[in-house]
Design an enzyme around this catalytic site. Structure first.
Site, PDB file in Angstrom:
ATOM      1  N   GLN A  89       0.846  -1.202   0.000  1.00  0.00           N
ATOM      2  CA  GLN A  89       0.000   0.000   0.000  1.00  0.00           C
ATOM      3  C   GLN A  89       0.877   1.246   0.000  1.00  0.00           C
ATOM      4  O   GLN A  89       0.375   2.357  -0.093  1.00  0.00           O
ATOM      5  CB  GLN A  89      -0.896   0.007   1.249  1.00  0.00           C
ATOM      6  CG  GLN A  89      -1.885  -1.142   1.290  1.00  0.00           C
ATOM      7  CD  GLN A  89      -2.646  -1.160   2.612  1.00  0.00           C
ATOM      8  OE1 GLN A  89      -3.522  -0.345   2.837  1.00  0.00           O
ATOM      9  NE2 GLN A  89      -2.309  -2.082   3.482  1.00  0.00           N
ATOM     10  N   ASN A  90       2.189   1.042   0.153  1.00  0.00           N
ATOM     11  CA  ASN A  90       3.084   2.197   0.295  1.00  0.00           C
ATOM     12  C   ASN A  90       3.420   2.807  -1.054  1.00  0.00           C
ATOM     13  O   ASN A  90       3.562   2.102  -2.053  1.00  0.00           O
ATOM     14  CB  ASN A  90       4.373   1.771   1.000  1.00  0.00           C
ATOM     15  CG  ASN A  90       4.104   1.242   2.389  1.00  0.00           C
ATOM     16  OD1 ASN A  90       3.012   1.451   2.905  1.00  0.00           O
ATOM     17  ND2 ASN A  90       5.063   0.562   2.978  1.00  0.00           N
ATOM     18  N   VAL A  91       3.596   4.118  -1.038  1.00  0.00           N
ATOM     19  CA  VAL A  91       3.954   4.812  -2.269  1.00  0.00           C
ATOM     20  C   VAL A  91       5.461   5.080  -2.323  1.00  0.00           C
ATOM     21  O   VAL A  91       5.965   5.616  -3.307  1.00  0.00           O
ATOM     22  CB  VAL A  91       3.138   6.117  -2.434  1.00  0.00           C
ATOM     23  CG1 VAL A  91       1.648   5.792  -2.561  1.00  0.00           C
ATOM     24  CG2 VAL A  91       3.364   7.095  -1.286  1.00  0.00           C
ATOM     25  N   ASP A  92       6.193   4.692  -1.271  1.00  0.00           N
ATOM     26  CA  ASP A  92       7.651   4.869  -1.307  1.00  0.00           C
ATOM     27  C   ASP A  92       8.268   3.786  -2.201  1.00  0.00           C
ATOM     28  O   ASP A  92       7.584   2.870  -2.657  1.00  0.00           O
ATOM     29  CB  ASP A  92       8.235   4.851   0.120  1.00  0.00           C
ATOM     30  CG  ASP A  92       8.102   3.487   0.810  1.00  0.00           C
ATOM     31  OD1 ASP A  92       8.462   2.459   0.200  1.00  0.00           O
ATOM     32  OD2 ASP A  92       7.632   3.441   1.978  1.00  0.00           O
ATOM     33  N   HIS A 107      -1.403   1.659  -4.213  1.00  0.00           N
ATOM     34  CA  HIS A 107      -1.830   3.055  -4.055  1.00  0.00           C
ATOM     35  C   HIS A 107      -0.945   4.043  -4.820  1.00  0.00           C
ATOM     36  O   HIS A 107      -0.935   5.224  -4.506  1.00  0.00           O
ATOM     37  CB  HIS A 107      -1.887   3.413  -2.557  1.00  0.00           C
ATOM     38  CG  HIS A 107      -2.962   2.662  -1.827  1.00  0.00           C
ATOM     39  ND1 HIS A 107      -2.988   2.503  -0.458  1.00  0.00           N
ATOM     40  CD2 HIS A 107      -4.063   2.019  -2.288  1.00  0.00           C
ATOM     41  CE1 HIS A 107      -4.053   1.789  -0.118  1.00  0.00           C
ATOM     42  NE2 HIS A 107      -4.713   1.478  -1.204  1.00  0.00           N
TER      43      HIS A 107
END
Ligand code: OAD
Length: 230
Positions: A89-92, A107
């Protein structure tokens, strides 16, 4: 030669917490400091795009300052024994920087922008070219927006992710409060009998079939790597 078993790792903000990136819902988390519907929703973006661009510019700068931690690295190391897919779910980009070769970003991705006119046109940002604004244009002269799935928008990767979880031989969930759907529903796609582990120091309530490891991501992964390596 027998095929490697399939391991699916579902990650949330908690896997990056020990790298120094704030989670969203822990006390002092991002959503305490920024109203989520202002900076991370489709309505918020329509209302005040400049604010949303500034928020993601700031988060990109934070990302450049941090490094993957040993939980990210352990997940990548497990590729020696497993076919690993990370569904995050992380955008990093810390999973990729730790060496994971197959990462699905549910995401979106902080270091990318996309055309508002042609959503298939996605562009990488780099350290010298981080900031975007409502005036930013791509090479065709079209405005760009953060390549982020805002609240109120569909999650384009969810069906592919569900199909990947259905194929898993082992599932590990790390550092998510499991409140954001449809991501939180992915564990339900694990086949009956497939072991599911959930590492979180403050775990959400989960069904009995899931083995909860109440620990930080780095500690929990150290434990699982010992167990999983052949
Ligand atoms: P949350 O902030 O909701 O939850 C973070 C989880 O990580 C909590 O369960 C914490 O207990 C746990 N945690 C904290 N420190 C940890 C550590 N060192 N090791 C392991 N776990 C730790 O974050 P998410 O569940 O990822 O979406 O949030 C889901 C989505 O909500 C995000 O992708 C984001 C947000 O709104 C978008 O912006 C679209």
């Amino acid at each position: 030669m027998t095929e490697k078993p399939r391991l699916v790792v579902l990650t949330g903000a908690g896997v990056s917490a020990e790298s120094g990136i704030s989670t969203f819902r822990d006390s002092g988390g991002l959503w305490d400091n920024y109203p989520v519907m202002d900076v991370a929703s489709a309505d918020g973006f329509a209302r005040n795009p400049a604010l949303v661009h500034r928020f993601y510019n700031m988060r990109r700068r934070e990302l450049l300052e941090v490094e993957p931690n040993s939980a990210h690295r352990s997940i990548a190391e497990l590729e020696r024994w497993y076919r690993v897919t990370v569904i995050t779910q992380n955008v990093d980009n810390l999973h990729e920087r730790a060496g994971s070769s197959d990462v699905v970003h549910l995401h979106g991705e902080l270091m990318k922008v996309r055309s508002m006119r042609h959503p298939g046109r996605v562009y990488d940002l780099d350290a010298d070219n981080l900031d975007t604004s409502p005036e930013s244009r791509d090479r065709y002269g079209d405005p760009v927006r953060p390549h982020i799935v805002f609240f109120q928008e569909p999650v384009p990767e969810i069906e592919r992710a569900a199909a990947i979880v259905e194929e898993a031989d082992v599932v590990v969930v790390i550092g998510t409060s499991m409140v954001v759907y449809p991501a939180a529903g992915l564990i339900n796609y694990a086949r009956r009998g497939v072991p599911v582990y959930y590492i979180d120091p403050n775990p959400a309530p989960v069904p009995d079939r899931i083995t909860v490891i109440k620990a930080k991501a780095t500690e929990g992964m150290e434990c699982l790597v010992k167990m999983f390596r052949h």
